[in-house]
Design an enzyme around this catalytic site. Structure first.
Site, mmCIF file in Angstrom:
data_model
loop_
_atom_site.group_PDB
_atom_site.id
_atom_site.type_symbol
_atom_site.label_atom_id
_atom_site.label_comp_id
_atom_site.label_asym_id
_atom_site.label_seq_id
_atom_site.Cartn_x
_atom_site.Cartn_y
_atom_site.Cartn_z
ATOM 1 N N ILE A 15 0.821 -1.243 0.137
ATOM 2 C CA ILE A 15 0.112 0.118 -0.047
ATOM 3 C C ILE A 15 0.899 1.310 -0.031
ATOM 4 O O ILE A 15 0.735 2.395 -0.643
ATOM 5 C CB ILE A 15 -1.118 0.000 1.140
ATOM 6 C CG1 ILE A 15 -1.804 -1.092 1.108
ATOM 7 C CG2 ILE A 15 -1.624 1.503 1.324
ATOM 8 C CD1 ILE A 15 -2.936 -1.269 2.294
ATOM 9 N N TYR A 149 -0.720 -7.884 15.890
ATOM 10 C CA TYR A 149 -1.276 -7.122 14.922
ATOM 11 C C TYR A 149 -2.405 -6.169 15.371
ATOM 12 O O TYR A 149 -2.572 -5.001 15.288
ATOM 13 C CB TYR A 149 -1.113 -7.785 13.555
ATOM 14 C CG TYR A 149 -1.721 -6.700 12.456
ATOM 15 C CD1 TYR A 149 -0.688 -5.873 11.883
ATOM 16 C CD2 TYR A 149 -2.867 -6.679 12.089
ATOM 17 C CE1 TYR A 149 -1.081 -5.238 10.854
ATOM 18 C CE2 TYR A 149 -3.122 -5.695 10.939
ATOM 19 C CZ TYR A 149 -2.277 -5.066 10.511
ATOM 20 O OH TYR A 149 -2.497 -4.152 9.327
#
Length: 257
Positions: A15, A149
């Site tokens: 990204i 995460y």
């Protein structure tokens, strides 16, 4: 130079790399960082983009990145804290301690340290917009196997909202950027072939490619939002529509891979 000056951390792949290209194509002057010279040199960045080796967990490195951008372009208008890591897809007690530390360091501690440097510099220059990248867990979604995460992304959302309160009444803003489910190596790692085949059914409904999502995100960032605002590609309404129409929309995001 007439366009805004944008910095993307972790801009060497996925990204981040897509955002570097999208901002450049939108007319911005763009800088990015990676953790090694090899990653920066191999990023395939568009001409004119400035690549700097910097570790976002190190305040001195972040200051070095800021100074390099200011020296080249004269200022920093927008900073996107995109750098992030994920652990292997395993139960918490099966993870190597060093892997847990690395994810917490980059995703949460690194974003906090970088934000501290950037916000102080933006306040000193009299303007600026900081964006922090959301991810799985930011909205409270719980997924087994991604505990560290998800915890870091949940904490980051709180931190960003708290920063917005601290910036109230100043010429600097902070916002949340949510790319949704994007096909990168972070999305597909650690699945067995059988598990990935099942997961792909969901990915083909909800996920999108980097080159689809990042130009839209870049345009929204350049347009700006109010302090504490959020820009999200995959909204609940869009997700519901995709599930409702999945039988009529044949998508294969993995064709040719």
């Amino acid at each position: 130079m007439t366009g805004p000056v944008v910095v993307v951390t972790g801009g060497t792949r996925g990204i981040g790399q897509g955002l570097v290209r999208a901002f450049t194509e939108a007319g911005a002057s763009v800088a990015f960082c990676g953790r090694s010279d090899a990653s920066v040199q191999g990023a395939g960045a568009p001409g004119g983009a400035l690549g700097v080796v910097a570790d976002v967990t190190n305040r001195n490195d972040v200051r070095k990145l800021w100074d390099a951008v200011a020296d080249r372009f004269g200022r920093v208008d927008i900073w996107v804290n995109n750098a992030g890591l994920s652990t292997s897809r395993r139960k918490l007690w099966e993870l190597d301690p060093a892997e847990i530390d690395a994810v917490v360091d980059v995703n949460l501690r690194g974003t906090l340290q970088a934000s501290a440097v950037v916000l102080e510099a933006m306040l000193a220059q009299g303007h600026g917009a900081l964006w922090n990248m959301e991810g799985l867990g930011s909205n409270g979604q719980i997924v087994a196997g991604l505990t560290p995460y998800g915890a870091t992304k949940r904490g980051l959302t709180y931190a960003t909202k708290a920063m917005a309160k601290e910036l109230a009444g100043t010429p600097v803003t902070v916002g949340l950027l949510s790319p949704g489910m994007v096909v990168t190596d972070l999305l597909t790692r650690d699945y067995s072939p059988e598990e990935l085949e099942q997961a792909r059914k969901i990915f083909n409904i909800l996920a999108d490619r980097v080159e689809t999502v990042t130009p839209w995100l870049a345009a929204k960032v350049l347009a700006g939002v109010k302090n504490g605002g959020r820009v999200a590609w995959l909204t609940n309404r869009k997700a519901a529509y995709r599930f409702a129409t999945a039988a009529f929309r044949r998508r294969d995001l993995f064709a040719g891979t």
